[in-house]
Design a protein around this motif. Structure first.
Motif, PDB file in Angstrom:
ATOM      1  N   UNK A 313       0.825  -1.200   0.000  1.00  8.87           N
ATOM      2  CA  UNK A 313       0.000   0.000   0.000  1.00  8.87           C
ATOM      3  C   UNK A 313       0.866   1.258   0.000  1.00  8.87           C
ATOM      4  N   UNK A 314       0.481   2.243  -0.821  1.00 11.47           N
ATOM      5  CA  UNK A 314       1.214   3.503  -0.865  1.00 11.47           C
ATOM      6  C   UNK A 314       0.705   4.504   0.155  1.00 11.47           C
ATOM      7  N   UNK A 315      -0.404   4.185   0.800  1.00 11.68           N
ATOM      8  CA  UNK A 315      -1.048   5.148   1.701  1.00 11.68           C
ATOM      9  C   UNK A 315      -0.860   4.795   3.182  1.00 11.68           C
ATOM     10  N   UNK A 316      -0.916   3.502   3.511  1.00 11.10           N
ATOM     11  CA  UNK A 316      -0.825   3.089   4.909  1.00 11.10           C
ATOM     12  C   UNK A 316       0.240   2.020   5.080  1.00 11.10           C
ATOM     13  N   UNK A 317       1.134   2.165   6.081  1.00 11.23           N
ATOM     14  CA  UNK A 317       2.092   1.091   6.354  1.00 11.23           C
ATOM     15  C   UNK A 317       1.447   0.030   7.247  1.00 11.23           C
ATOM     16  N   UNK A 318       2.005  -1.156   7.243  1.00  8.66           N
ATOM     17  CA  UNK A 318       1.617  -2.179   8.215  1.00  8.66           C
ATOM     18  C   UNK A 318       2.223  -1.805   9.565  1.00  8.66           C
ATOM     19  N   UNK A 319       1.430  -1.887  10.625  1.00 12.10           N
ATOM     20  CA  UNK A 319       1.925  -1.545  11.952  1.00 12.10           C
ATOM     21  C   UNK A 319       2.117  -2.808  12.784  1.00 12.10           C
ATOM     22  N   UNK A 320       3.234  -2.855  13.508  1.00 13.06           N
ATOM     23  CA  UNK A 320       3.491  -3.986  14.393  1.00 13.06           C
ATOM     24  C   UNK A 320       4.460  -3.570  15.491  1.00 13.06           C
ATOM     25  N   UNK A 324       6.670   0.441  11.622  1.00 19.24           N
ATOM     26  CA  UNK A 324       5.943   0.557  10.367  1.00 19.24           C
ATOM     27  C   UNK A 324       6.665  -0.282   9.319  1.00 19.24           C
ATOM     28  N   UNK A 325       5.893  -1.028   8.544  1.00 19.37           N
ATOM     29  CA  UNK A 325       6.490  -1.841   7.498  1.00 19.37           C
ATOM     30  C   UNK A 325       5.810  -1.622   6.165  1.00 19.37           C
ATOM     31  N   UNK A 326       6.593  -1.508   5.116  1.00 19.42           N
ATOM     32  CA  UNK A 326       6.037  -1.351   3.766  1.00 19.42           C
ATOM     33  C   UNK A 326       7.019  -1.929   2.765  1.00 19.42           C
ATOM     34  N   UNK A 327       6.490  -2.354   1.619  1.00 18.51           N
ATOM     35  CA  UNK A 327       7.317  -2.971   0.585  1.00 18.51           C
ATOM     36  C   UNK A 327       7.931  -1.900  -0.308  1.00 18.51           C
ATOM     37  N   UNK A 328       9.237  -1.995  -0.473  1.00 17.07           N
ATOM     38  CA  UNK A 328       9.965  -1.105  -1.371  1.00 17.07           C
ATOM     39  C   UNK A 328      10.848  -1.984  -2.257  1.00 17.07           C
ATOM     40  N   UNK A 329      10.588  -1.940  -3.545  1.00 14.73           N
ATOM     41  CA  UNK A 329      11.351  -2.738  -4.511  1.00 14.73           C
ATOM     42  C   UNK A 329      11.370  -4.219  -4.110  1.00 14.73           C
ATOM     43  N   UNK A 330      10.175  -4.743  -3.857  1.00 15.56           N
ATOM     44  CA  UNK A 330       9.989  -6.163  -3.564  1.00 15.56           C
ATOM     45  C   UNK A 330      10.670  -6.612  -2.264  1.00 15.56           C
ATOM     46  N   UNK A 331      10.894  -5.694  -1.398  1.00 11.07           N
ATOM     47  CA  UNK A 331      11.506  -6.015  -0.121  1.00 11.07           C
ATOM     48  C   UNK A 331      10.864  -5.171   0.961  1.00 11.07           C
ATOM     49  N   UNK A 332      10.740  -5.727   2.167  1.00  9.20           N
ATOM     50  CA  UNK A 332      10.104  -4.982   3.257  1.00  9.20           C
ATOM     51  C   UNK A 332      11.078  -4.000   3.885  1.00  9.20           C
ATOM     52  N   UNK A 333      10.601  -2.811   4.113  1.00  8.81           N
ATOM     53  CA  UNK A 333      11.353  -1.793   4.834  1.00  8.81           C
ATOM     54  C   UNK A 333      10.679  -1.556   6.174  1.00  8.81           C
ATOM     55  N   UNK A 334      11.441  -1.651   7.254  1.00  3.42           N
ATOM     56  CA  UNK A 334      10.907  -1.406   8.597  1.00  3.42           C
ATOM     57  C   UNK A 334      11.477  -0.106   9.152  1.00  3.42           C
TER      58      UNK A 334
END
Length: 458
Positions: A313-320, A324-334
């Protein structure tokens, strides 16, 4: 007024050094006993039925176990007058987790976070209760090891985030964080005793639940305290501050996940992340988890299930767990979220800091920055925090080395953060002397910046 407990860094740390200097042979004996006890605890996982039940009771009554945990309990209290073999042996002789202990328990306020202050009422246990708790906690770890997806005692947050990244690569594209509301406060003894078997019920009652410090039928915690209103604690459930509580919490979460037959999840303490190959997949597992939680005999538990979010998602990151986690270039960024970052904004709350505290926070800031290699604003955040701390060190002691360090870090932060004015980075200070030194540091920074500009223009 309740006691406000000091942080560990404010207490003396000389207990172990003192006893090691007075009686090195006794310390060597403790190390030998600890190794032997570790092997005995590991053997529990290979036993079953009556043999396992009997071995648990032997361990809880073992004199060698008692000596080691008496040592650890007194070390935790850090009272110099107890740093001798006689005090350890005397405490070990009183160890009996099968019987109630009337040792006084203090309650007080503990805070977490530096800038955002979260205050909780916790219990401060004496050495006798602490000894019982440490012993029982290790027995429970051997009896009820965590699942592979529980990371509180299995590598911590770095391993939890790695497990999420592995799941993402396997096609788990969506996630929803689940918070357990008032987790410890919702525990109840009947189901708890059954869940912790083969730990004897008497040990659950007297150490894990500790009926001796409860008021009555409402199970509210009563503490014997120096304060004039000990009933103000008014807590229910497991005691915050007990060494057994985190371990018992992991056992409960394991039972919850096993009963719900959960799919792909990752947990850290009372934070659960449900992973799925789509939004409907996550929703189905979340509903199943909630249904089981409401019927848990040791609870019931209340869940707060956050919205399902796609890692892409470009609008909301995954929270844990404050990340915050989001995919950037097929890899997760925390990245650490705002609340976690606020824990390091110590200068915004106070500039009255010791050199030891400054050094401790500097180390944590650098460690945090290294832990997130893809964090986009990592360098600027780290530079600003280190500049603030260097400034406070100079405010406290205006030595030439402190001035040099502070002005160089100030310029690095200025160039990295894109600020318009050096004063935007400098802490205000809390005294007249601080403010005078702030202006001196500001002028020194301007001079260094002018030199750098001149060299670049040449």
């Amino acid at each position: 007024m309740a006691t406000r407990f000091n942080s560990p860094s404010q207490r003396t740390t000389s207990w172990y050094e003192a006893i090691a200097e007075r009686d090195p042979e006794f310390v060597e004996r403790i190390q030998s006993l600890r190794s032997r006890n570790r092997n005995r605890l590991a053997r529990l996982s290979t036993l079953a039925g009556r043999e396992r039940h009997g071995e648990v009771r032997k361990l809880l009554r073992s004199g060698s176990m008692h000596v080691v945990y008496a040592f650890d309990a007194l070390k935790a209290k850090r009272r110099p007058d107890t740093a001798n073999a006689e005090c350890v042996e005397a405490l070990a002789a009183r160890c009996n987790p099968f019987m109630p202990s009337r040792e006084p328990v203090r309650h007080g306020y503990a805070t977490s976070g530096r800038a955002i202050r979260r205050t909780r009422i916790v219990q401060d246990f004496g050495p006798l209760k602490r000894m019982h708790q440490l012993l029982v906690a290790d027995v429970l770890r051997s009896l009820h090891p965590p699942r592979q997806d529980q990371f509180l005692f299995g590598g911590g947050m770095p391993m939890a985030l790695k497990a999420i990244e592995d799941a993402f690569r396997q096609g788990y594209t969506h996630a929803a964080e689940v918070d357990l509301i008032d987790f410890y406060g919702r525990m109840r003894p009947p189901g708890l005793a059954d869940l912790l078997r083969p730990l004897p019920r008497a040990v659950t009652d007297n150490v894990v639940w500790d009926h001796a410090v409860r008021r009555g039928l409402d199970d509210a915690l009563v503490v014997c305290s120096e304060d004039d209103d000990p009933s103000a604690s008014g807590l229910v459930g497991l005691s915050l501050g007990a060494a057994t509580s985190p371990v018992v919490g992991e056992v409960i979460i394991r039972s919850l996940l096993d009963t719900a037959c959960m799919g792909q999840v990752v947990t850290y303490a009372d934070n659960i992340l449900i992973l799925g190959r789509g939004q409907e997949d996550v929703a189905r597992w979340a509903a199943q988890l909630e249904e089981v939680a409401q019927g848990l005999e040791a609870g019931p538990l209340a869940l707060r299930i956050n919205d399902t979010v796609a890692f892409t998602s470009r609008h909301l990151p995954v929270q844990f767990a404050s990340h915050w986690g989001s995919a950037i270039r097929h890899r997760l960024n925390w990245e650490p979220n705002g609340r976690k970052l606020a824990e390091h904004l110590i200068v915004e709350r106070s500039t009255v800091l010791t050199d030891e505290e400054i050094g401790e926070v500097e180390s944590k800031i650098s460690h945090l920055a290294r832990a997130y290699p893809m964090w986009r604003t990592r360098e600027s955040w780290e530079a600003c925090r280190l500049a603030e701390l260097a400034a406070v060190r100079y405010y406290n002691r205006a030595t030439p080395p402190n001035l040099s360090d502070a002005k160089h870090k100030l310029i690095i932060a200025y160039l990295t953060c894109g600020r318009q004015d050096l004063r935007e980075i400098l802490p205000d200070g809390t005294t007249r002397q601080h403010r005078e030194r702030r202006m001196a540091l500001y002028n020194a920074g301007l001079e260094l910046l002018a030199v750098i500009s001149a060299e670049q223009a040449a």
